[in-house]
Design a protein around this motif. Structure first.
Motif, PDB file in Angstrom:
ATOM      1  N   GLY A   2       0.253  10.434   3.920  1.00 18.96           N
ATOM      2  CA  GLY A   2      -0.356   9.400   2.975  1.00 18.96           C
ATOM      3  C   GLY A   2       0.520   8.614   1.788  1.00 18.96           C
ATOM      4  N   ARG A   3       1.446   9.506   1.287  1.00 21.11           N
ATOM      5  CA  ARG A   3       2.360   9.013   0.499  1.00 21.11           C
ATOM      6  C   ARG A   3       3.382   8.339   1.172  1.00 21.11           C
ATOM      7  NH1 ARG A   3       3.842  11.471  -3.688  1.00 21.11           N
ATOM      8  NH2 ARG A   3       2.750  13.585  -3.242  1.00 21.11           N
ATOM      9  N   GLU A   4       3.831   8.277   2.494  1.00 20.60           N
ATOM     10  CA  GLU A   4       4.244   7.375   3.512  1.00 20.60           C
ATOM     11  C   GLU A   4       4.067   6.321   3.837  1.00 20.60           C
ATOM     12  OE1 GLU A   4       6.633  10.928   6.106  1.00 20.60           O
ATOM     13  OE2 GLU A   4       5.120   9.961   7.269  1.00 20.60           O
ATOM     14  N   GLN A   5       2.859   6.103   4.165  1.00 18.13           N
ATOM     15  CA  GLN A   5       1.856   4.890   4.256  1.00 18.13           C
ATOM     16  C   GLN A   5       2.043   3.911   2.702  1.00 18.13           C
ATOM     17  OE1 GLN A   5       0.163   4.212   6.550  1.00 18.13           O
ATOM     18  NE2 GLN A   5      -0.644   1.896   5.578  1.00 18.13           N
ATOM     19  N   LEU A   6       1.423   5.160   1.912  1.00 16.25           N
ATOM     20  CA  LEU A   6       1.678   3.529   0.534  1.00 16.25           C
ATOM     21  C   LEU A   6       2.800   3.491  -0.255  1.00 16.25           C
ATOM     22  CD1 LEU A   6      -1.024   5.237  -1.306  1.00 16.25           C
ATOM     23  CD2 LEU A   6      -1.382   3.623  -0.569  1.00 16.25           C
ATOM     24  N   THR A   7       4.298   4.047   0.466  1.00 13.84           N
ATOM     25  CA  THR A   7       5.802   3.842   0.056  1.00 13.84           C
ATOM     26  C   THR A   7       6.201   2.840   1.249  1.00 13.84           C
ATOM     27  OG1 THR A   7       6.042   5.986  -0.391  1.00 13.84           O
ATOM     28  CG2 THR A   7       7.758   4.481   0.254  1.00 13.84           C
ATOM     29  N   TYR A   8       5.282   2.925   2.344  1.00 13.76           N
ATOM     30  CA  TYR A   8       5.577   1.626   2.905  1.00 13.76           C
ATOM     31  C   TYR A   8       4.667  -0.143   2.360  1.00 13.76           C
ATOM     32  CZ  TYR A   8       4.856  -1.148   7.278  1.00 13.76           C
ATOM     33  OH  TYR A   8       4.756  -2.538   7.667  1.00 13.76           O
ATOM     34  N   ILE A   9       3.917   0.130   2.224  1.00  9.18           N
ATOM     35  CA  ILE A   9       3.267  -0.600   0.979  1.00  9.18           C
ATOM     36  C   ILE A   9       3.971  -1.646  -0.534  1.00  9.18           C
ATOM     37  CG2 ILE A   9       0.939  -1.471   0.602  1.00  9.18           C
ATOM     38  CD1 ILE A   9       0.646  -1.516   2.768  1.00  9.18           C
ATOM     39  N   THR A  10       4.224  -0.715  -0.675  1.00  3.76           N
ATOM     40  CA  THR A  10       4.875  -1.152  -2.267  1.00  3.76           C
ATOM     41  C   THR A  10       6.439  -1.349  -2.139  1.00  3.76           C
ATOM     42  OG1 THR A  10       5.557   2.061  -2.225  1.00  3.76           O
ATOM     43  CG2 THR A  10       3.580   0.981  -3.805  1.00  3.76           C
ATOM     44  N   GLY A  11       7.057  -0.903  -0.696  1.00  8.98           N
ATOM     45  CA  GLY A  11       7.743  -1.173   0.198  1.00  8.98           C
ATOM     46  C   GLY A  11       7.849  -2.929   0.349  1.00  8.98           C
TER      47      GLY A  11
ATOM     48  N   MET B 151       1.407   5.667  -7.013  1.00  4.69           N
ATOM     49  CA  MET B 151       0.799   6.609  -6.134  1.00  4.69           C
ATOM     50  C   MET B 151       0.285   7.874  -6.913  1.00  4.69           C
ATOM     51  SD  MET B 151       3.123   6.507  -2.838  1.00  4.69           S
ATOM     52  CE  MET B 151       5.261   5.826  -3.743  1.00  4.69           C
ATOM     53  N   ASN B 152       1.269   7.995  -7.601  1.00  3.91           N
ATOM     54  CA  ASN B 152       0.764  10.322  -8.220  1.00  3.91           C
ATOM     55  C   ASN B 152      -0.105   9.435  -9.022  1.00  3.91           C
ATOM     56  OD1 ASN B 152       3.266  11.075  -7.047  1.00  3.91           O
ATOM     57  ND2 ASN B 152       4.517  10.549  -8.923  1.00  3.91           N
TER      58      ASN B 152
ATOM     59  N   GLY C  95      -4.446  16.015   0.086  1.00  2.00           N
ATOM     60  CA  GLY C  95      -3.672  15.510   1.480  1.00  2.00           C
ATOM     61  C   GLY C  95      -2.650  14.295   1.536  1.00  2.00           C
ATOM     62  N   ALA C  96      -1.763  14.433   0.247  1.00  5.09           N
ATOM     63  CA  ALA C  96      -1.105  13.123   0.543  1.00  5.09           C
ATOM     64  C   ALA C  96       0.202  13.336   0.750  1.00  5.09           C
ATOM     65  CB  ALA C  96      -0.291  13.101  -1.509  1.00  5.09           C
ATOM     66  N   ASP C  97       1.078  14.226   1.537  1.00  7.51           N
ATOM     67  CA  ASP C  97       1.939  15.126   2.467  1.00  7.51           C
ATOM     68  C   ASP C  97       0.878  15.369   4.057  1.00  7.51           C
ATOM     69  OD1 ASP C  97       4.261  14.210   0.491  1.00  7.51           O
ATOM     70  OD2 ASP C  97       3.403  15.902  -0.414  1.00  7.51           O
ATOM     71  N   LYS C  98      -0.102  14.999   4.214  1.00  8.52           N
ATOM     72  CA  LYS C  98      -0.155  15.293   5.319  1.00  8.52           C
ATOM     73  C   LYS C  98      -0.905  14.092   6.676  1.00  8.52           C
ATOM     74  CE  LYS C  98      -3.562  19.156   3.582  1.00  8.52           C
ATOM     75  NZ  LYS C  98      -4.669  19.773   3.725  1.00  8.52           N
ATOM     76  N   ARG C  99      -0.443  14.497   7.943  1.00  5.80           N
ATOM     77  CA  ARG C  99      -0.503  13.044   8.639  1.00  5.80           C
ATOM     78  C   ARG C  99      -2.286  12.452   8.473  1.00  5.80           C
ATOM     79  NH1 ARG C  99       2.858  12.315  13.455  1.00  5.80           N
ATOM     80  NH2 ARG C  99       0.901  12.651  14.165  1.00  5.80           N
ATOM     81  N   ILE C 100      -2.120  10.974   8.658  1.00  2.32           N
ATOM     82  CA  ILE C 100      -2.865  10.295   8.613  1.00  2.32           C
ATOM     83  C   ILE C 100      -4.372  10.958   9.481  1.00  2.32           C
ATOM     84  CG2 ILE C 100      -3.953   8.296   8.147  1.00  2.32           C
ATOM     85  CD1 ILE C 100      -1.697   7.335   6.639  1.00  2.32           C
ATOM     86  N   ASP C 101      -3.248  11.059  10.932  1.00  2.18           N
ATOM     87  CA  ASP C 101      -4.997  11.413  11.908  1.00  2.18           C
ATOM     88  C   ASP C 101      -5.176  12.572  11.486  1.00  2.18           C
ATOM     89  OD1 ASP C 101      -2.473  13.067  12.366  1.00  2.18           O
ATOM     90  OD2 ASP C 101      -1.588  12.562  14.241  1.00  2.18           O
ATOM     91  N   SER C 102      -5.003  13.628  10.523  1.00  2.00           N
ATOM     92  CA  SER C 102      -5.969  14.436  10.331  1.00  2.00           C
ATOM     93  C   SER C 102      -7.072  14.279   8.821  1.00  2.00           C
ATOM     94  CB  SER C 102      -4.846  15.250   9.492  1.00  2.00           C
ATOM     95  OG  SER C 102      -4.138  15.547   8.167  1.00  2.00           O
TER      96      SER C 102
END
Length: 252
Positions: A93-102, A115-116, A127-134
């Motif tokens: 989840g965090r990587e997804q939002l990092t990508y979007i903010t970029g 994000m926080n 769930g922020a650092d869990k894979r979205i497929d979970s």
């Protein structure tokens, strides 16, 4: 006051099939507009045109004062949560939002803070650092609206935002929509959960077979049938979509 969303004769045809026909609406800035209609009525097609994902066949529209023909100029001012949020399952989840903010060119420090705040707001810290497929359906929906609003757009399009959410998460979503409107964001809200519209919407438009068949404040739609009874928005919606297109809501 310049409308936040304004359409004139907006039409979308697919060969001989008309998805949206001659749609003309004007939505005030900072308001919540409930966009109602049966499945296949044209709600999602309208949202896709207003977010530049689908080109109209005829007509015009302006969102946040920008023509939908100017995609690059319009995109920074809008956020969109479709029924199925566009997420990368292999990311957290965090990587997804990092990508979007970029993509949105947010400064790193500001992006991290937003994000926080959003992870906390939507009870998604664990769930922020869990894979979205979970993620469950509800978690995916939460992340979807987070990425739709993290850049603080002027206009937000929400397509069935409470679908798949448990009661607590649905309450958080409704509170969030109210907070966004209080911050002068304009919300175009499509949902089948009519009590949500009744609670949040300043105005309601009903689309049926691609045409706008009724428009007004929720209380106006409830008074549409002169039955002398206490009516719900659901009652009014069922009556309106059962009638022939083109009827008008009486003045208050």
């Amino acid at each position: 006051m310049t409308p936040a969303i304004e359409t004139e004769g907006l039409t979308k045809r697919y060969d001989e099939e008309i998805a949206v026909e001659d749609l003309s609406i004007a939505i005030e800035p900072g308001s919540v507009y409930g966009f109602l209609g049966p499945n296949g009525a044209g709600k999602t097609t309208t949202m896709r045109m207003l977010t530049t994902l689908t080109r109209p066949t005829e007509g015009s529209a302006r969102v946040a004062g920008v023509s939908i023909e100017n995609r690059d100029e319009l995109t920074p001012h809008i956020g969109y949560l479709p029924d199925e949020p566009p997420l990368y399952d292999e990311l957290t989840g965090r990587e997804q939002l990092t990508y979007i903010t970029g993509l949105r060119d947010l400064p790193e420090g500001e992006a991290r803070k937003r994000m926080n705040d959003l992870f906390e707001r939507f009870d998604l810290v664990e769930g922020a650092d869990k894979r979205i497929d979970s993620y469950s359906t509800g978690m995916r929906k939460k992340l979807g609206i987070m990425q739709a609003v993290i850049h603080r757009p002027r206009v937000v399009f929400l397509d069935e935002p409470t679908t798949g959410l448990d009661p607590r998460a649905a309450r958080t979503m409704r509170d969030t929509i109210a907070e966004l409107a209080a911050q002068e964001m304009t919300i175009l809200l499509s949902t089948h959960i009519l009590p949500v519209v009744d609670e949040l919407a300043d105005a309601v438009g009903v689309i049926h077979d691609g045409r706008l068949v009724a428009e007004g404040a929720p209380e106006q739609l409830k008074r549409r049938a002169e039955t002398g009874e206490q009516r719900s928005l659901e009652d009014a919606f069922l009556d309106i979509t059962h009638e022939a297109p083109g009827a008008e809501v009486p003045d208050p």
